[in-house]
Design an enzyme around this catalytic site. Structure first.
Site, PDB file in Angstrom:
ATOM      1  N   GLU A   1      10.209  56.511  30.757  1.00 54.10           N
ATOM      2  CA  GLU A   1      11.243  55.504  30.484  1.00 54.10           C
ATOM      3  C   GLU A   1      12.151  55.442  31.710  1.00 54.10           C
ATOM      4  O   GLU A   1      12.123  54.468  32.465  1.00 54.10           O
ATOM      5  CB  GLU A   1      12.019  55.878  29.213  1.00 54.10           C
TER       6      GLU A   1
ATOM      7  N   HIS B   1      15.821  55.544  15.953  1.00 52.20           N
ATOM      8  CA  HIS B   1      16.819  56.627  15.904  1.00 52.20           C
ATOM      9  C   HIS B   1      17.811  56.344  14.783  1.00 52.20           C
ATOM     10  O   HIS B   1      18.535  55.343  14.832  1.00 52.20           O
ATOM     11  CB  HIS B   1      17.580  56.720  17.223  1.00 52.20           C
TER      12      HIS B   1
ATOM     13  N   GLY C   1      16.889  61.709  25.293  1.00 47.49           N
ATOM     14  CA  GLY C   1      18.078  61.849  26.129  1.00 47.49           C
ATOM     15  C   GLY C   1      17.775  61.548  27.587  1.00 47.49           C
ATOM     16  O   GLY C   1      16.905  60.722  27.894  1.00 47.49           O
TER      17      GLY C   1
ATOM     18  N   HIS D   1       9.418  54.470  15.946  1.00 45.91           N
ATOM     19  CA  HIS D   1      10.392  54.966  16.928  1.00 45.91           C
ATOM     20  C   HIS D   1      11.736  54.317  16.641  1.00 45.91           C
ATOM     21  O   HIS D   1      12.047  53.229  17.139  1.00 45.91           O
ATOM     22  CB  HIS D   1       9.912  54.662  18.360  1.00 45.91           C
TER      23      HIS D   1
ATOM     24  N   ASP E   1      20.474  58.008  14.320  1.00 44.41           N
ATOM     25  CA  ASP E   1      21.805  58.124  14.915  1.00 44.41           C
ATOM     26  C   ASP E   1      22.047  57.052  15.994  1.00 44.41           C
ATOM     27  O   ASP E   1      23.110  57.044  16.624  1.00 44.41           O
ATOM     28  CB  ASP E   1      22.062  59.544  15.454  1.00 44.41           C
TER      29      ASP E   1
ATOM     30  N   ASP F   1      13.748  51.406  18.325  1.00 40.48           N
ATOM     31  CA  ASP F   1      14.547  52.406  19.061  1.00 40.48           C
ATOM     32  C   ASP F   1      15.919  52.623  18.409  1.00 40.48           C
ATOM     33  O   ASP F   1      16.046  53.448  17.525  1.00 40.48           O
ATOM     34  CB  ASP F   1      14.668  52.056  20.551  1.00 40.48           C
ATOM     35  N   ASP F   2      16.956  51.881  18.857  1.00 39.27           N
ATOM     36  CA  ASP F   2      18.317  52.070  18.328  1.00 39.27           C
ATOM     37  C   ASP F   2      18.824  50.718  17.813  1.00 39.27           C
ATOM     38  O   ASP F   2      19.698  50.097  18.438  1.00 39.27           O
ATOM     39  CB  ASP F   2      19.250  52.576  19.445  1.00 39.27           C
TER      40      ASP F   2
HETATM   41  N1  ADE Z   1      18.162  58.347  22.433  1.00 38.72           N
HETATM   42  C1  ADE Z   1      18.387  57.183  21.817  1.00 38.72           C
HETATM   43  N2  ADE Z   1      17.755  56.166  22.449  1.00 38.72           N
HETATM   44  C2  ADE Z   1      17.096  56.730  23.492  1.00 38.72           C
HETATM   45  C3  ADE Z   1      16.279  56.227  24.524  1.00 38.72           C
HETATM   46  N3  ADE Z   1      15.976  54.926  24.626  1.00 38.72           N
HETATM   47  N4  ADE Z   1      15.806  57.094  25.449  1.00 38.72           N
HETATM   48  C4  ADE Z   1      16.104  58.405  25.378  1.00 38.72           C
HETATM   49  N5  ADE Z   1      16.862  58.931  24.419  1.00 38.72           N
HETATM   50  C5  ADE Z   1      17.351  58.105  23.488  1.00 38.72           C
HETATM   51 ZN    ZN Z   2      14.132  56.495  21.580  1.00 38.54          ZN
END
Ligand code: ADE
Ligand code: ZN
Length: 333
Positions: free
Chosen positions: A200, A14, A170, A12, A16, A278-279
């Site tokens: 979440e 991203h 999102g 998981h 971007d 995640d990010d």
């Molecule tokens: N897009 C990027 N990170 C996210 C997250 N934690 N939850 C939902 N969409 C996302």
């Molecule tokens: Zn995510």
């Protein structure tokens, strides 16, 4: 805290949400885009969520500057290539990188098909150069609504061999899963797998919906399963993987502290838990740091973390042959 005899997997992540601040700065300067800071120090508060955000939506806004500098296919290619380099630097053996083609083209108005092509080209070039493996997941960005997601899905399906799965990401509270049932009905007619961000920002009902109505095979985050013991039992019995992301959950205020994170209860309940980033660019984290946090702050043992590494391999959208190869590549180290 990472067992070197087992593959390190990030399911998981991203693409971007992992645009380097230095790259944002350079692309902004190259293309004359006015950024909120002219050097790394002044830019960082605008492109990172350190200090935590009051909500998921506020957190997601931190991704916007990275996407604003994606003015052409060359910029997209660069960011995709650097994402692969980051995997190698973090010691990741296999990752599933996810991205939203419409979000990445939102400011430049590059068509989602062209975004996908440039991303795939950058990823392929990276995989030739760096020692790691990766597959791609196409995201439907629910924050832009039902019709935008249909356009995004059409683009993903026009390039479906580039992907192993489709995800819904999102604003989970503003755009609940029931709006996207027609989209996932379409995905079911393909060979693509399904993972959904659920539980979440919204509650356990969102996870039930993702499983029963959207056909999710894995759940992104799933933190709020903790409030529903029947659901925890259901997830454990069927070994439906949760893609847990500790720092992200803290920075989106999904949990108020890591000590409050239910991941310990999930592991105790025998659920199939995986650890992910995640990010990482926005969160200023790495997968290695997430394992360290899981040990130091959450109290998971080395044996539990090794099981989490095995779960990542088991939950990956790989064929059995690919899975076996990944496992053996580490045993022979
Ligand atoms: N897009 C990027 N990170 C996210 C997250 N934690 N939850 C939902 N969409 C996302
Ligand atoms: Zn995510």
């Amino acid at each position: 805290m990472i067992n070197n005899k087992l593959p390190l997997v990030d399911l998981h992540r991203h693409l971007d949400g992992n645009i380097r601040p230095q790259t944002i700065l350079e692309l902004g300067q190259k293309h004359g885009i006015a950024l909120p800071g002219n050097d790394l120090d002044s830019l960082m508060p605008h492109v990172s969520a350190v200090g935590n955000q009051p909500s998921l939506v506020a957190f997601l806004e931190k991704l916007d500057w990275g996407v604003k500098v994606l003015v052409d296919e060359e910029a997209i290619y660069r960011v995709a290539y650097e994402n692969i380099q980051d995997l190698q630097q973090d010691g990741i053996d296999y990752a599933e990188l996810r991205f939203s083609p419409s979000y990445m083209g939102r400011f430049s108005h590059i068509a989602p098909e062209a975004v996908i092509d440039a991303t795939v080209a950058g990823v392929q070039a990276g995989l030739k150069r760096f020692d790691c493996q990766a597959k791609l997941i196409g995201i439907l960005s629910r924050s832009f609504g039902v019709e935008a997601c249909q356009r995004e899905l059409d683009a993903i399906l026009s390039r479906q061999h580039a992907f192993v799965a489709v995800d819904l990401a999102g604003d989970e509270l503003g755009f609940p899963g029931n709006l996207f049932e027609p989209h996932f009905k379409q995905v079911h007619k393909t060979d693509l797998n399904i993972t959904v961000h659920a539980g979440e920002a919204a509650g356990a009902e969102s996870i039930w919906h993702a499983l029963e109505r959207l056909g999710a095979q894995r759940i992104g985050h799933g933190v709020n399963a903790a409030a529903d013991h029947k659901l925890m039992e259901y997830l454990a019995t069927r070994q439906i993987p949760l893609e847990s992301c500790l720092t992200s959950n803290l920075q989106t205020t999904t949990v108020s502290s890591l000590a409050q994170h239910p991941i310990n209860d999930f592991v105790e309940a025998g659920m199939c838990i995986t650890l992910n980033s995640d990010d990482p660019g926005v969160e200023c984290t790495t997968l290695s740091k997430e394992y360290q946090l899981a040990h130091d702050e959450v109290g998971l043992t080395a044996a539990q973390l090794a099981q989490i590494q095995r779960n990542g391999v088991q939950a990956a959208f790989l064929s059995d042959g690919e899975r076996q190869q990944l496992l053996e590549s580490k045993l022979n180290n």
